[in-house]
Design a protein around this motif. Structure first.
Motif, short mmCIF file in Angstrom:
data_model
loop_
_atom_site.label_atom_id
_atom_site.label_comp_id
_atom_site.label_asym_id
_atom_site.label_seq_id
_atom_site.Cartn_x
_atom_site.Cartn_y
_atom_site.Cartn_z
N GLY A 64 0.84 -1.19 0.00
CA GLY A 64 0.00 0.00 0.00
C GLY A 64 0.87 1.24 0.00
N GLN A 65 0.21 2.37 -0.17
CA GLN A 65 0.96 3.61 -0.13
C GLN A 65 1.40 3.90 1.30
OE1 GLN A 65 -1.54 6.55 -2.02
NE2 GLN A 65 -0.79 5.98 -4.05
N SER A 68 -0.55 4.14 5.05
CA SER A 68 -1.87 3.51 4.88
C SER A 68 -2.24 2.63 6.06
CB SER A 68 -1.91 2.69 3.59
OG SER A 68 -0.89 1.70 3.61
N TRP A 181 -3.89 -5.65 -0.47
CA TRP A 181 -3.66 -4.24 -0.86
C TRP A 181 -4.35 -3.36 0.18
CZ3 TRP A 181 -0.84 -2.28 -4.93
CH2 TRP A 181 -0.95 -0.91 -5.15
N SER A 183 -5.30 0.23 1.83
CA SER A 183 -5.49 1.62 1.43
C SER A 183 -6.28 2.36 2.50
CB SER A 183 -6.23 1.68 0.09
OG SER A 183 -6.52 3.02 -0.27
N ASN A 187 -8.71 7.73 0.86
CA ASN A 187 -7.95 7.87 -0.40
C ASN A 187 -8.28 6.78 -1.41
OD1 ASN A 187 -6.60 10.02 0.80
ND2 ASN A 187 -4.95 8.69 1.58
N ALA A 188 -9.24 5.96 -1.10
CA ALA A 188 -9.52 4.79 -1.93
C ALA A 188 -9.88 5.18 -3.36
CB ALA A 188 -10.65 3.97 -1.31
N GLU A 193 -3.46 5.98 -6.62
CA GLU A 193 -3.57 4.57 -6.26
C GLU A 193 -3.86 3.71 -7.49
OE1 GLU A 193 -5.22 2.21 -2.46
OE2 GLU A 193 -6.71 3.45 -3.48
N CYS A 210 -8.46 -6.39 -1.27
CA CYS A 210 -8.27 -4.97 -0.96
C CYS A 210 -8.87 -4.69 0.42
CB CYS A 210 -8.92 -4.09 -2.01
SG CYS A 210 -8.78 -2.33 -1.66
#
Length: 614
Positions: A64-65, A68, A181, A183, A187-188, A193, A210
């Motif tokens: 993930g970013q 997150s 993943w 998130s 921000n989804a 992304e 996710c």
């Protein structure tokens, strides 16, 4: 245990493989590592990793970013506050999480060193500002039963400030079958992304779920809207999209609050892991995809080698295809020049002949005839007659000693002959040079070639480098030898022409003059003895010209310079024939090299049909 040992023993020493997935994998591995394929150490390592992959729990990468909530999520998943939270992008470190009877930390250094520590010391090792690039990765062992079935890999954030973090994540993705993943729910499905998903996950064939974290920040309506938007945006990428609150899950664990745990929806994560990841088929699917990729890369490798040898064949074939036209062009260009060179000598020979004839002058001579006197005795009566003759010294003085025209002509002719020789040699040499240039480009392209795909064969690439590096010895040298031989023949011809004609013209004039004068004088002697049967010799223009041509060896060179069997035609025919023979030999050699790779490629293609999972 014993059964597994026996099976392993049979596979290792007797090459007997079971009919289950693992047995077929080992059969595939054995075939791919046949010595004839010259397998690389990287290929062997990849296959060993796949073997180990099948025997270990499923590996799940947490991706993930940055920020997150991966560490908070994993702490909730493991039931322990192990991973430090709130780490900045520059401190992210790859962390593996496996089963262990007790909580512990293993630190793997890049120099191969390993350090076992208390897990509480993990915070200082994830900070690169303290340990820099010395630490390769961390491994946490935790006594959570789920780790007997699946292992987790905490990856650096995708939007970290360090490009190396992104590269590490890519490497991890390549080695796992499954992905969670993670998130932030706020921000989804944003553009950044989506770009990350396209780069890292889409079309990889990995099983992915996710997780949208921090659902506690949204109202029920907002949560429903976000989930609806995410499902549309992420369509086809994930098996399931789950909204959770890792923070609530951790708080519920600490306070043993079942209602808060239910609100956090964290049980859905555990159910998804059980539903999608805990399966041997997941591992088999990953291994099969990896094997198909390796097989395709191995096949492509041999296709590439075939293309390299085909490229060499194309150069030789193109050279042969253009050879006739090039030789015909040389013939058409130089045939008139050679004829001109011959005719110039012939013309100067006519000039010499005319000069000799112009020197002929009447000369009075006397002969004595025997007669009977009145007394029947023999008496001799002197009779006058006229013959044509010349002064040899006068001719030599005019054509040799005090000459300007002839010496100038032959000086210029020698220079022009040298130019003609150089031009003809240059044209023939250029035919070879064109071939040489093509192969020098070929050599520069392949003699330092290195494999771009790690599993490709080092031995095969070394063979290609060696072949390209020795292209002169293997291909060019034979062509060059033929060229040198023909240029040597040309040199010998022009040297002979120079020695017998150009450098010999003074001696040729003397020979011609002496021959004609001797013939005149001998005819006079014969005439005086028997005037009824012998006549005086008076050289005609044709006879004089013929004698000069003979003295200058022009009849010998007429055949070599003007006829169909001229030296030029002979050399061109020999080049055509000998270059053609070499071309056939080189094509056969290249076909042999290329066919070997075609055969190996065919074997690999057949192998791909025999390896599959149910």
């Amino acid at each position: 245990m014993l059964e597994k040992f026996i099976s392993s023993y049979k596979m290792t020493y007797f090459k007997i493989f079971g009919d289950d997935f693992y047995g077929r994998f080992k059969a595939y591995e054995n075939a791919l590592l046949e010595p004839k394929f010259h397998p690389s150490s990287e290929l062997k390592d990849e296959l060993r990793k796949l073997d180990l992959f099948l025997s270990e729990p499923v590996q799940i990468a947490i991706i993930g970013q940055f920020s997150s909530g991966k560490s908070t999520f994993l702490n909730a998943l493991l039931g322990f506050d192990i991973l430090p939270t709130g780490v900045t992008p520059v401190t992210a470190r790859l962390t593996r999480i496996k089963y262990g009877e007790n909580l512990s930390l293993r630190v793997d250094y890049k120099n191969g060193k390993e350090l076992s520590l208390n897990v509480n010391e993990i915070a200082k090792f994830v900070d690169q500002r303290v340990y820099g690039d010395e630490v390769k990765e961390l491994c946490i062992y935790a006594p959570n039963p789920i780790l007997k079935l699946v292992n987790f890999i905490d990856t650096p954030g995708l939007n970290s400030l360090s490009s190396s973090d992104t590269n590490i994540t890519k490497e991890v993705l390549d080695s796992v079958s499954s992905v969670i993943w993670l998130s932030l729910i706020e921000n989804a499905a944003r553009a950044s992304e989506l770009n990350d998903l396209k780069e890292f996950l889409q079309n990889t064939g990995k099983t992915a779920v996710c997780i949208l974290n921090q659902k506690d920040k949204l109202s029920d309506i907002e949560l429903e809207n976000v989930l609806s938007h995410a499902k549309i945006t992420f369509d086809g990428i994930f098996e399931e999209i789950i909204a959770i609150s890792a923070k609530q899950a951790n708080l519920a664990r600490k306070n043993q609050d079942e209602n808060l745990m239910l609100v956090s929806n964290f049980k859905s994560v555990l159910d998804a892991i059980d539903r999608y990841f805990i399966s041997e088929k997941i591992k088999e699917k990953f291994v099969l995809k990896k094997c198909e990729s390796m097989l395709a890369q191995s096949i492509n490798q041999h296709e590439y080698f075939c293309e390299i040898y085909e490229k060499a064949k194309e150069i030789v074939t193109k050279f042969d295809f253009e050879l006739d036209a090039n030789l015909e062009r040389i013939k058409n260009k130089f045939k008139p020049k050679i004829e001109t060179a011959f005719n110039e000598i012939k013309e100067i020979s006519k000039f010499i002949s005319d000069e000799i004839l112009s020197s002929l002058k009447p000369k009075k001579k006397y002969k004595f005839i025997s007669k009977k006197s009145l007394l029947k005795s023999d008496i001799y009566e002197r009779q006058e007659y006229e013959m044509m003759s010349f002064d040899s010294d006068e001719i030599f003085s005019k054509l040799i000693y005090n000459d300007v025209k002839l010496s100038k002509f032959f000086r210029i002719y020698r220079r022009n002959l040298s130019i003609l020789e150089d031009e003809l040699k240059a044209e023939i040499d250029e035919i070879y040079k064109n071939l040489e240039r093509e192969f020098l480009i070929y050599k520069s392209e392949f003699e330092n070639i290195i494999k771009e795909i790690s599993i490709h064969s080092d031995t095969e690439f070394a063979t290609i480098r060696t072949y390209a590096g020795q292209i002169y010895r293997l291909i060019l040298r034979d062509f060059e030898t033929v060229k040198f031989n023909k240029l040597q023949k040309l040199s010998l011809f022009f040297e002979k022409l120079n020695l017998k004609v150009v450098a010999n013209y003074e001696n040729a004039i003397k020979i011609a003059v002496h021959f004609i004068k001797d013939k005149i004088e001998n005819s006079a002697i014969a005439y005086e003895k028997d005037p009824l049967h012998f006549a005086l010799f008076i050289p005609t223009s044709a006879e004089t010209f013929d004698r000069v041509l003979i003295s200058l060896n022009l009849y010998e060179f007429e055949n070599e310079m003007l006829s169909n069997s001229s030296f030029l035609n002979k050399i061109i025919n020999e080049l055509r024939m000998e270059f053609g023979d070499i071309k056939e030999a080189k094509i056969e050699q290249l076909n042999s090299l290329s066919n070997r790779h075609k055969a190996l490629k065919s074997e690999l293609e057949n192998l791909s049909l025999s390896f599959d999972c149910d």
